[in-house]
Design a protein around this motif. Structure first.
Motif, PDB file in Angstrom:
ATOM      1  N   VAL A 120       1.735  -7.201   4.949  1.00  0.00           N
ATOM      2  CA  VAL A 120       1.407  -5.919   4.331  1.00  0.00           C
ATOM      3  C   VAL A 120       2.476  -4.890   4.667  1.00  0.00           C
ATOM      4  CG1 VAL A 120      -0.276  -4.030   4.220  1.00  0.00           C
ATOM      5  CG2 VAL A 120      -1.064  -6.403   4.455  1.00  0.00           C
ATOM      6  N   VAL A 121       2.863  -4.108   3.657  1.00  0.00           N
ATOM      7  CA  VAL A 121       3.732  -2.955   3.855  1.00  0.00           C
ATOM      8  C   VAL A 121       2.967  -1.733   3.384  1.00  0.00           C
ATOM      9  CG1 VAL A 121       5.897  -1.818   3.266  1.00  0.00           C
ATOM     10  CG2 VAL A 121       5.825  -4.297   3.537  1.00  0.00           C
ATOM     11  N   ALA A 122       2.778  -0.748   4.267  1.00  0.00           N
ATOM     12  CA  ALA A 122       1.957   0.412   3.946  1.00  0.00           C
ATOM     13  C   ALA A 122       2.553   1.678   4.534  1.00  0.00           C
ATOM     14  CB  ALA A 122       0.538   0.231   4.502  1.00  0.00           C
ATOM     15  N   ARG A 123       2.324   2.759   3.837  1.00  0.00           N
ATOM     16  CA  ARG A 123       2.651   4.053   4.431  1.00  0.00           C
ATOM     17  C   ARG A 123       1.721   4.276   5.619  1.00  0.00           C
ATOM     18  NH1 ARG A 123       3.625   9.787   1.335  1.00  0.00           N
ATOM     19  NH2 ARG A 123       3.937  11.060   3.200  1.00  0.00           N
ATOM     20  N   GLU A 124       2.280   4.745   6.729  1.00  0.00           N
ATOM     21  CA  GLU A 124       1.475   4.945   7.930  1.00  0.00           C
ATOM     22  C   GLU A 124       0.520   6.115   7.748  1.00  0.00           C
ATOM     23  OE1 GLU A 124       2.630   6.427  12.249  1.00  0.00           O
ATOM     24  OE2 GLU A 124       3.185   4.314  11.958  1.00  0.00           O
ATOM     25  N   THR A 125      -0.730   5.908   8.135  1.00  0.00           N
ATOM     26  CA  THR A 125      -1.752   6.947   8.112  1.00  0.00           C
ATOM     27  C   THR A 125      -2.537   6.842   9.409  1.00  0.00           C
ATOM     28  OG1 THR A 125      -3.550   5.614   7.163  1.00  0.00           O
ATOM     29  CG2 THR A 125      -1.973   6.592   5.599  1.00  0.00           C
ATOM     30  N   PRO A 126      -3.446   7.788   9.666  1.00  0.00           N
ATOM     31  CA  PRO A 126      -4.274   7.652  10.882  1.00  0.00           C
ATOM     32  C   PRO A 126      -5.052   6.350  10.923  1.00  0.00           C
ATOM     33  CG  PRO A 126      -4.420   9.887  10.028  1.00  0.00           C
ATOM     34  CD  PRO A 126      -3.641   9.102   9.013  1.00  0.00           C
ATOM     35  N   GLY A 127      -5.334   5.747   9.759  1.00  0.00           N
ATOM     36  CA  GLY A 127      -6.108   4.516   9.726  1.00  0.00           C
ATOM     37  C   GLY A 127      -5.287   3.255   9.544  1.00  0.00           C
ATOM     38  N   ILE A 128      -3.987   3.374   9.328  1.00  0.00           N
ATOM     39  CA  ILE A 128      -3.119   2.207   9.142  1.00  0.00           C
ATOM     40  C   ILE A 128      -1.942   2.333  10.087  1.00  0.00           C
ATOM     41  CG2 ILE A 128      -1.797   0.802   7.529  1.00  0.00           C
ATOM     42  CD1 ILE A 128      -3.306   2.081   5.242  1.00  0.00           C
ATOM     43  N   THR A 150       4.503  -0.697   8.728  1.00  0.00           N
ATOM     44  CA  THR A 150       4.271   0.636   8.188  1.00  0.00           C
ATOM     45  C   THR A 150       5.561   1.446   8.184  1.00  0.00           C
ATOM     46  OG1 THR A 150       3.656   1.560  10.342  1.00  0.00           O
ATOM     47  CG2 THR A 150       1.891   0.622   8.987  1.00  0.00           C
ATOM     48  N   TYR A 151       5.532   2.535   7.394  1.00  0.00           N
ATOM     49  CA  TYR A 151       6.698   3.417   7.278  1.00  0.00           C
ATOM     50  C   TYR A 151       6.219   4.854   7.152  1.00  0.00           C
ATOM     51  CZ  TYR A 151       5.474   3.372   2.293  1.00  0.00           C
ATOM     52  OH  TYR A 151       4.799   3.486   1.096  1.00  0.00           O
ATOM     53  N   SER A 152       7.097   5.776   7.535  1.00  0.00           N
ATOM     54  CA  SER A 152       6.793   7.202   7.388  1.00  0.00           C
ATOM     55  C   SER A 152       7.950   7.958   6.757  1.00  0.00           C
ATOM     56  CB  SER A 152       6.448   7.812   8.752  1.00  0.00           C
ATOM     57  OG  SER A 152       7.499   7.585   9.685  1.00  0.00           O
ATOM     58  N   SER A 153       8.980   7.240   6.308  1.00  0.00           N
ATOM     59  CA  SER A 153      10.125   7.863   5.631  1.00  0.00           C
ATOM     60  C   SER A 153      10.693   6.872   4.628  1.00  0.00           C
ATOM     61  CB  SER A 153      11.204   8.252   6.638  1.00  0.00           C
ATOM     62  OG  SER A 153      11.775   7.081   7.230  1.00  0.00           O
ATOM     63  N   ALA A 164      10.770   2.845   4.886  1.00  0.00           N
ATOM     64  CA  ALA A 164      10.038   2.071   3.882  1.00  0.00           C
ATOM     65  C   ALA A 164      10.842   0.861   3.443  1.00  0.00           C
ATOM     66  CB  ALA A 164       9.715   2.951   2.676  1.00  0.00           C
ATOM     67  N   ASP A 165      12.112   1.050   3.233  1.00  0.00           N
ATOM     68  CA  ASP A 165      12.944  -0.069   2.799  1.00  0.00           C
ATOM     69  C   ASP A 165      13.076  -1.109   3.910  1.00  0.00           C
ATOM     70  OD1 ASP A 165      14.536  -0.841   0.374  1.00  0.00           O
ATOM     71  OD2 ASP A 165      16.094  -1.087   1.909  1.00  0.00           O
ATOM     72  N   ALA A 166      13.247  -0.642   5.149  1.00  0.00           N
ATOM     73  CA  ALA A 166      13.350  -1.567   6.277  1.00  0.00           C
ATOM     74  C   ALA A 166      12.043  -2.326   6.483  1.00  0.00           C
ATOM     75  CB  ALA A 166      13.724  -0.793   7.542  1.00  0.00           C
ATOM     76  N   ALA A 167      10.895  -1.646   6.292  1.00  0.00           N
ATOM     77  CA  ALA A 167       9.599  -2.298   6.467  1.00  0.00           C
ATOM     78  C   ALA A 167       9.426  -3.431   5.463  1.00  0.00           C
ATOM     79  CB  ALA A 167       8.479  -1.274   6.316  1.00  0.00           C
ATOM     80  N   LEU A 168       9.848  -3.193   4.217  1.00  0.00           N
ATOM     81  CA  LEU A 168       9.720  -4.249   3.215  1.00  0.00           C
ATOM     82  C   LEU A 168      10.644  -5.419   3.535  1.00  0.00           C
ATOM     83  CD1 LEU A 168       8.528  -5.339   0.634  1.00  0.00           C
ATOM     84  CD2 LEU A 168      10.257  -4.065  -0.653  1.00  0.00           C
ATOM     85  N   LEU A 223       0.862  -1.181   0.000  1.00  0.00           N
ATOM     86  CA  LEU A 223       0.000   0.000   0.000  1.00  0.00           C
ATOM     87  C   LEU A 223       0.903   1.237   0.000  1.00  0.00           C
ATOM     88  CD1 LEU A 223      -2.794  -1.027   2.537  1.00  0.00           C
ATOM     89  CD2 LEU A 223      -3.083  -0.542   0.101  1.00  0.00           C
ATOM     90  N   PRO A 224       1.532   1.521  -1.155  1.00  0.00           N
ATOM     91  CA  PRO A 224       2.444   2.660  -1.251  1.00  0.00           C
ATOM     92  C   PRO A 224       1.663   3.956  -1.483  1.00  0.00           C
ATOM     93  CG  PRO A 224       2.413   1.452  -3.322  1.00  0.00           C
ATOM     94  CD  PRO A 224       1.473   0.737  -2.389  1.00  0.00           C
ATOM     95  N   LEU A 225       1.100   4.482  -0.429  1.00  0.00           N
ATOM     96  CA  LEU A 225       0.272   5.681  -0.535  1.00  0.00           C
ATOM     97  C   LEU A 225       1.156   6.915  -0.712  1.00  0.00           C
ATOM     98  CD1 LEU A 225      -2.206   4.894   2.379  1.00  0.00           C
ATOM     99  CD2 LEU A 225      -2.396   4.256  -0.032  1.00  0.00           C
TER     100      LEU A 225
END
Length: 354
Positions: free
Chosen positions: A289-297, A307-310, A314-318, A263-265
């Protein structure tokens, strides 16, 4: 006893590759014995002339009401001008189709379908916002709906908060998953190949740059992207496959052949209010699942959600997701708490109490 009659006024019809929340609610409500009509955004002549909707998609969309295998009546009106321009009225379209314009409940999630006739269709009018509308015509129409609605059921806390103070009952019911559709066969108990997959819309809410960066740093991993798009990047790494639009019936087969759901938002502001259906669909299919962090994820590593926020995160999350147990049975158990059947019962109970 007469079966309850329910009308959905939705942003998306069911004759394309996507299934949205109103489609699932309509199916489940029909299975509970209701008479359900699902009317979606009209296809206008202007949209057809300007090719905003491909000709093949227009031809695949019936002009007349169609009853599906679950007993739901689907309507996709044709108009000259797009909504909210022109003289289209919901009650007039229903009467033209021979459908009595009186319902026990009306649920509207498409502001563009709002007109004064909608209020008179039922004593229970529920606004079900699924997105953020910070400005423009949808924001204006949304205000009109809220002023006349009997209740609000939002798909995320952020979407509900964005509406401001309300004088009517409100509830948050996040999007769910069709468990029977996405459940695996159990034949993949020994793990899955290192394939990462994304299925969904490829618009401004999708981060192509993030997928390209992942593919560049994980050259031994295949990345599969499925969804309709008119703006696919011209140059993609060799380990990125773009499949185009995939019929909903074929999505589970693709997911069951992968290990990680993406989920690469993008940083599009609307992503902050989304309740991605794909999150629970990935989990139900046994993916991590790997997703950009949001209020709902939010990060939930026990359930296989990373999840990731940078960019660095993102690379570490994957990397972490690729080493998580496969198939992701903990994620499957989490998804089982988000089935559409229970969400429909919750929604029906809330509306019945109005």
């Amino acid at each position: 006893m007469t079966a309850p009659r329910v009308l959905f006024l939705s942003h998306s019809h069911t004759f394309g590759p996507f299934r949205v929340g109103s489609h699932h609610y309509a199916r489940e409500w029909s299975r509970l014995g209701a008479q359900v009509v699902h009317l979606s955004t009209p296809i206008s002549l202007l949209h057809r002339l300007t090719r905003r909707m491909p000709s093949a998609a227009v031809r695949a969309t019936p002009r007349r009401p169609q009853v599906d295998e679950d007993g739901v009546t689907h309507m996709v009106p044709r108009t000259v001008l797009p909504r909210p321009l022109g003289g289209f009225r919901v009650h007039r379209e229903l009467e033209r189709a021979g459908i009595a314009p009186t319902f026990d409940a009306v649920l509207i999630d498409q502001p563009l379908l709002w007109d004064d006739s909608v209020r008179d269709l039922s004593d229970r009018l529920v606004y079900r916002p699924t997105d953020l509308y910070p400005a423009g015509v949808k924001r204006r129409l949304q205000a009109g709906i809220i002023a006349r609605a009997d209740a609000v059921v939002a798909t995320s806390g952020r979407v509900l908060h964005d509406l401001g103070p309300l004088d009517v009952p409100s509830l948050v019911i996040e999007n769910g998953v069709d468990l029977a559709h996405f459940a695996g066969s159990g034949e993949d108990a020994d793990g899955r190949p290192a394939i990462c997959v994304y299925v969904g819309a490829l618009d401004t809410r999708f981060d192509w740059a993030r997928v390209i960066a992942w593919a560049g740093s994980h050259s031994g991993i295949r990345f599969v992207v499925a969804g309709p798009s008119a703006h696919t990047p011209a140059r993609l790494p060799d380990n990125v496959d773009v499949l185009g639009a995939l019929p909903y019936a074929k999505v589970p087969d693709l997911l069951h052949r992968a290990r990680v759901g993406l989920l690469p938002l993008s940083d599009d502001p609307s992503n902050a209010g989304r309740s991605p259906m794909k999150l629970h669909e990935y989990l139900a299919a046994g993916l991590t699942v790997v997703a950009r962090e949001t209020p709902g994820i939010r990060d939930d590593r026990e359930a296989g959600v990373f999840t990731y926020s940078s960019d660095a995160a993102a690379d570490a999350a994957l990397t972490d997701a690729l080493t998580h147990a496969s198939p992701n049975n903990a994620g499957r158990r989490m998804a089982e708490r988000h089935g559409w059947t229970e969400k429909t019962r919750e929604l029906a109970g809330f509306i019945g109490g109005l």
